[in-house]
Design a protein around this motif. Structure first.
Motif, mmCIF file in Angstrom:
data_model
loop_
_atom_site.group_PDB
_atom_site.id
_atom_site.type_symbol
_atom_site.label_atom_id
_atom_site.label_comp_id
_atom_site.label_asym_id
_atom_site.label_seq_id
_atom_site.Cartn_x
_atom_site.Cartn_y
_atom_site.Cartn_z
ATOM 1 N N GLN A 1 -51.341 -7.381 -20.435
ATOM 2 C CA GLN A 1 -50.295 -6.431 -20.821
ATOM 3 C C GLN A 1 -48.969 -6.808 -20.163
ATOM 4 O OE1 GLN A 1 -50.515 -2.394 -19.434
ATOM 5 N NE2 GLN A 1 -49.198 -1.662 -21.081
ATOM 6 N N ALA B 1 -43.482 -8.756 -20.746
ATOM 7 C CA ALA B 1 -42.503 -9.808 -20.447
ATOM 8 C C ALA B 1 -42.021 -10.494 -21.714
ATOM 9 C CB ALA B 1 -43.108 -10.831 -19.487
ATOM 10 N N ALA B 2 -42.893 -10.571 -22.724
ATOM 11 C CA ALA B 2 -42.524 -11.202 -23.996
ATOM 12 C C ALA B 2 -41.761 -10.239 -24.912
ATOM 13 C CB ALA B 2 -43.769 -11.726 -24.701
ATOM 14 N N GLY B 3 -41.668 -8.953 -24.508
ATOM 15 C CA GLY B 3 -40.900 -8.005 -25.310
ATOM 16 C C GLY B 3 -41.725 -7.019 -26.099
ATOM 17 N N ASP B 4 -43.045 -7.104 -26.040
ATOM 18 C CA ASP B 4 -43.910 -6.167 -26.754
ATOM 19 C C ASP B 4 -44.150 -4.956 -25.864
ATOM 20 O OD1 ASP B 4 -45.761 -4.789 -28.243
ATOM 21 O OD2 ASP B 4 -47.369 -6.261 -28.007
ATOM 22 N N ARG C 1 -47.939 -9.726 -19.438
ATOM 23 C CA ARG C 1 -47.390 -10.866 -20.201
ATOM 24 C C ARG C 1 -46.782 -10.391 -21.516
ATOM 25 N NH1 ARG C 1 -51.951 -13.345 -17.976
ATOM 26 N NH2 ARG C 1 -53.226 -12.927 -19.812
ATOM 27 N N ARG C 2 -47.438 -9.412 -22.202
ATOM 28 C CA ARG C 2 -46.887 -8.870 -23.450
ATOM 29 C C ARG C 2 -45.555 -8.161 -23.197
ATOM 30 N NH1 ARG C 2 -52.320 -7.302 -24.241
ATOM 31 N NH2 ARG C 2 -51.784 -5.155 -23.695
#
Length: 173
Positions: free
Chosen positions: A39, A44-47, A41-42
């Protein structure tokens, strides 16, 4: 010698039980931590929409719910930034339109004033045109005021004068 065999079996069983229990505890910790890492990482990716999916009653569950709240807070802040950018763009467009309309309107005013001197144009007509031009210029001024960023500077206020002004404005109603 007769006791050594059972003691070795008991020791082996204890060792095996420790390994099984250790693996279970490790697995119960690493799975939720892995989901939390995914989560993060998500996010951080903008999700910002996917929840962690971790629902435990320990510190990991507390961390997961905090991460979910943080993502929701970031989502709300992002929406506010987008809204502020839209309003700023709308303000710039409004200011540009007001400027583009005000220039020809000044020319129309000048021509109406010249025509008002002519005996062929009724006074009421020229006065009506000039009052409508004034109304349009007032609307443009309000538009420009709205498009300008507001500055808030609190200070002392004459409450009696403020109340009088409010009563004057609201008197007819």
């Amino acid at each position: 010698r007769a006791a050594v065999g059972p003691v070795l079996w008991l020791g082996a069983l204890q060792g095996l039980a420790a390994i099984v229990i250790g693996a279970g505890v490790a697995s119960s910790l690493t799975r939720p931590l892995g989901r939390l890492a995914a989560q993060a990482r998500r996010i951080a990716a903008g999700d910002l929409d996917a929840p962690s999916g971790v629902r435990t009653l320990d510190e990991i569950g507390l961390l997961a719910s905090t991460l979910d709240r943080m993502a929701a807070s970031l989502r709300d802040a992002q929406a506010q930034v987008v809204q502020a950018e839209r309003m700023a763009t709308l303000g710039r467009v409004a200011a540009g339109l007001a400027h583009e309309i005000r220039n020809p309107l000044s020319s129309v005013r000048m021509h109406v004033q010249i025509l008002a001197r002519s005996p062929q144009v009724p006074t009421e007509t020229s006065q009506l045109l000039l009052s409508e031009i004034d109304r349009l210029e007032g609307i443009l001024s309000e538009l420009l005021t709205w498009a300008r960023p507001e500055t808030f500077s609190p200070g002392p206020t004459d409450m009696a004068a403020l109340a009088e002004e409010a009563l004057t404005l609201m008197g007819p109603q």
